[in-house]
Design a protein around this motif. Structure first.
Motif, mmCIF file in Angstrom:
data_model
loop_
_atom_site.group_PDB
_atom_site.id
_atom_site.type_symbol
_atom_site.label_atom_id
_atom_site.label_comp_id
_atom_site.label_asym_id
_atom_site.label_seq_id
_atom_site.Cartn_x
_atom_site.Cartn_y
_atom_site.Cartn_z
ATOM 1 N N ILE A 1 0.836 -1.206 0.000
ATOM 2 C CA ILE A 1 0.000 0.000 0.000
ATOM 3 C C ILE A 1 0.869 1.254 0.000
ATOM 4 O O ILE A 1 0.618 2.201 -0.750
ATOM 5 C CB ILE A 1 -0.971 -0.014 1.188
ATOM 6 C CG1 ILE A 1 -2.026 -1.100 0.973
ATOM 7 C CG2 ILE A 1 -1.630 1.351 1.388
ATOM 8 C CD1 ILE A 1 -2.864 -1.409 2.193
ATOM 9 N N ALA A 2 1.912 1.257 0.825
ATOM 10 C CA ALA A 2 2.811 2.409 0.883
ATOM 11 C C ALA A 2 3.488 2.635 -0.470
ATOM 12 O O ALA A 2 3.564 3.777 -0.960
ATOM 13 C CB ALA A 2 3.856 2.209 1.977
ATOM 14 N N PHE A 3 3.976 1.552 -1.080
ATOM 15 C CA PHE A 3 4.651 1.707 -2.363
ATOM 16 C C PHE A 3 3.691 2.179 -3.443
ATOM 17 O O PHE A 3 4.029 3.057 -4.246
ATOM 18 C CB PHE A 3 5.326 0.413 -2.805
ATOM 19 C CG PHE A 3 6.022 0.568 -4.122
ATOM 20 C CD1 PHE A 3 7.250 1.196 -4.196
ATOM 21 C CD2 PHE A 3 5.427 0.136 -5.296
ATOM 22 C CE1 PHE A 3 7.888 1.384 -5.413
ATOM 23 C CE2 PHE A 3 6.055 0.317 -6.512
ATOM 24 C CZ PHE A 3 7.288 0.931 -6.574
ATOM 25 N N GLY B 1 11.649 10.017 -10.061
ATOM 26 C CA GLY B 1 11.777 8.794 -10.849
ATOM 27 C C GLY B 1 12.898 7.905 -10.320
ATOM 28 O O GLY B 1 12.731 6.686 -10.198
ATOM 29 N N ILE B 2 14.021 8.479 -10.005
ATOM 30 C CA ILE B 2 15.133 7.710 -9.441
ATOM 31 C C ILE B 2 14.758 7.160 -8.073
ATOM 32 O O ILE B 2 15.085 6.020 -7.736
ATOM 33 C CB ILE B 2 16.413 8.572 -9.388
ATOM 34 C CG1 ILE B 2 16.903 8.836 -10.819
ATOM 35 C CG2 ILE B 2 17.500 7.903 -8.558
ATOM 36 C CD1 ILE B 2 18.005 9.856 -10.927
ATOM 37 N N LEU B 3 14.043 7.952 -7.290
ATOM 38 C CA LEU B 3 13.624 7.483 -5.968
ATOM 39 C C LEU B 3 12.645 6.312 -6.057
ATOM 40 O O LEU B 3 12.561 5.506 -5.117
ATOM 41 C CB LEU B 3 13.017 8.628 -5.160
ATOM 42 C CG LEU B 3 14.016 9.657 -4.637
ATOM 43 C CD1 LEU B 3 13.297 10.811 -3.956
ATOM 44 C CD2 LEU B 3 15.023 9.020 -3.700
ATOM 45 N N GLN B 4 11.928 6.187 -7.170
ATOM 46 C CA GLN B 4 11.066 5.007 -7.360
ATOM 47 C C GLN B 4 11.918 3.739 -7.387
ATOM 48 O O GLN B 4 11.578 2.740 -6.759
ATOM 49 C CB GLN B 4 10.261 5.121 -8.664
ATOM 50 C CG GLN B 4 9.181 6.155 -8.634
ATOM 51 C CD GLN B 4 8.061 5.808 -7.685
ATOM 52 O OE1 GLN B 4 7.610 4.676 -7.619
ATOM 53 N NE2 GLN B 4 7.609 6.798 -6.935
ATOM 54 N N PHE B 5 13.038 3.788 -8.089
ATOM 55 C CA PHE B 5 13.940 2.634 -8.129
ATOM 56 C C PHE B 5 14.575 2.391 -6.760
ATOM 57 O O PHE B 5 14.674 1.249 -6.318
ATOM 58 C CB PHE B 5 15.041 2.844 -9.178
ATOM 59 C CG PHE B 5 14.546 2.718 -10.576
ATOM 60 C CD1 PHE B 5 14.343 1.471 -11.149
ATOM 61 C CD2 PHE B 5 14.282 3.849 -11.334
ATOM 62 C CE1 PHE B 5 13.875 1.348 -12.447
ATOM 63 C CE2 PHE B 5 13.823 3.734 -12.629
ATOM 64 C CZ PHE B 5 13.620 2.485 -13.188
ATOM 65 N N VAL B 6 14.986 3.448 -6.118
ATOM 66 C CA VAL B 6 15.605 3.322 -4.793
ATOM 67 C C VAL B 6 14.621 2.694 -3.809
ATOM 68 O O VAL B 6 14.986 1.796 -3.039
ATOM 69 C CB VAL B 6 16.099 4.697 -4.290
ATOM 70 C CG1 VAL B 6 16.537 4.628 -2.830
ATOM 71 C CG2 VAL B 6 17.238 5.203 -5.159
ATOM 72 N N SER B 7 13.368 3.142 -3.839
ATOM 73 C CA SER B 7 12.381 2.592 -2.909
ATOM 74 C C SER B 7 12.079 1.119 -3.217
ATOM 75 O O SER B 7 11.881 0.322 -2.303
ATOM 76 C CB SER B 7 11.093 3.424 -2.920
ATOM 77 O OG SER B 7 10.471 3.389 -4.177
ATOM 78 N N THR B 8 12.102 0.749 -4.484
ATOM 79 C CA THR B 8 11.885 -0.658 -4.848
ATOM 80 C C THR B 8 12.992 -1.535 -4.281
ATOM 81 O O THR B 8 12.726 -2.577 -3.670
ATOM 82 C CB THR B 8 11.813 -0.815 -6.379
ATOM 83 O OG1 THR B 8 10.741 -0.016 -6.870
ATOM 84 C CG2 THR B 8 11.600 -2.259 -6.771
ATOM 85 N N PHE B 9 14.231 -1.131 -4.478
ATOM 86 C CA PHE B 9 15.348 -1.902 -3.927
ATOM 87 C C PHE B 9 15.332 -1.879 -2.405
ATOM 88 O O PHE B 9 15.640 -2.878 -1.757
ATOM 89 C CB PHE B 9 16.681 -1.384 -4.465
ATOM 90 C CG PHE B 9 16.920 -1.767 -5.892
ATOM 91 C CD1 PHE B 9 17.151 -3.084 -6.246
ATOM 92 C CD2 PHE B 9 16.889 -0.805 -6.887
ATOM 93 C CE1 PHE B 9 17.364 -3.444 -7.576
ATOM 94 C CE2 PHE B 9 17.101 -1.152 -8.206
ATOM 95 C CZ PHE B 9 17.337 -2.467 -8.557
ATOM 96 N N GLY B 10 14.953 -0.759 -1.828
ATOM 97 C CA GLY B 10 14.856 -0.665 -0.364
ATOM 98 C C GLY B 10 13.836 -1.634 0.202
ATOM 99 O O GLY B 10 14.092 -2.306 1.213
ATOM 100 N N ILE B 11 12.690 -1.729 -0.436
ATOM 101 C CA ILE B 11 11.658 -2.664 0.015
ATOM 102 C C ILE B 11 12.160 -4.099 -0.107
ATOM 103 O O ILE B 11 11.932 -4.926 0.784
ATOM 104 C CB ILE B 11 10.349 -2.463 -0.776
ATOM 105 C CG1 ILE B 11 9.701 -1.132 -0.381
ATOM 106 C CG2 ILE B 11 9.383 -3.613 -0.550
ATOM 107 C CD1 ILE B 11 8.550 -0.712 -1.270
ATOM 108 N N ALA B 12 12.852 -4.407 -1.192
ATOM 109 C CA ALA B 12 13.393 -5.764 -1.369
ATOM 110 C C ALA B 12 14.400 -6.088 -0.265
ATOM 111 O O ALA B 12 14.391 -7.193 0.291
ATOM 112 C CB ALA B 12 14.045 -5.904 -2.736
#
Length: 130
Positions: free
Chosen positions: A48-50, A83-94
């Motif tokens: 939900i957060a993502f 846009g870059i933070l979208q990738f950072v947040s994806t890797f962070g969640i993983a």
């Protein structure tokens, strides 16, 4: 060259190795239900957060063009940073999920899987002696 996966001890049992009755019985086990609750308690809030974060990015890109076009430095604007933070947040969640699973899920899942295999082996032995 093919490898027989049944001979590799670290693989989880597949449908051909464990009976359906054992799987059905495990679904009612309170420990299995607790494991599922632990998994869902991470997955749902994080999803939900993502999705909210991604929706913010999309909505700002569509309706907040002036804000997203704000130049921060050089040719870098807010949209590029988001846009870059979208990738950072994806890797962070993983990475967060990996730690969470290692601490709270893996040991329980391994224990239940081993019990499932042992239970099924006992059941097959009983059927074989009949």
């Amino acid at each position: 060259m093919t490898t027989d996966r049944k001979n590799q001890g670290s693989d989880p049992p597949g449908p051909d190795q464990t009976s359906n009755a054992a799987y059905i019985a495990m679904h009612g086990d309170p420990r299995f239900l607790a494991l599922k609750r632990s998994l869902y308690s991470f997955i749902f809030p994080m999803s939900i957060a993502f999705l909210a974060w991604y929706l913010l990015y999309v909505l700002l890109s569509a309706f907040g063009r002036d804000f997203m076009g704000t130049v921060l430095f050089g040719s870098v604007n807010v949209a590029l940073v988001f846009g870059i933070l979208q990738f950072v947040s994806t890797f962070g969640i993983a990475i967060l999920y990996t730690g969470y699973a290692r601490k709270r899920l893996d040991a329980q899942a391994t224990e239940l899987r081993e019990e499932l295999v042992k239970s099924d082996a006992r059941q097959k032995n009983q059927e074989g002696t009949r």
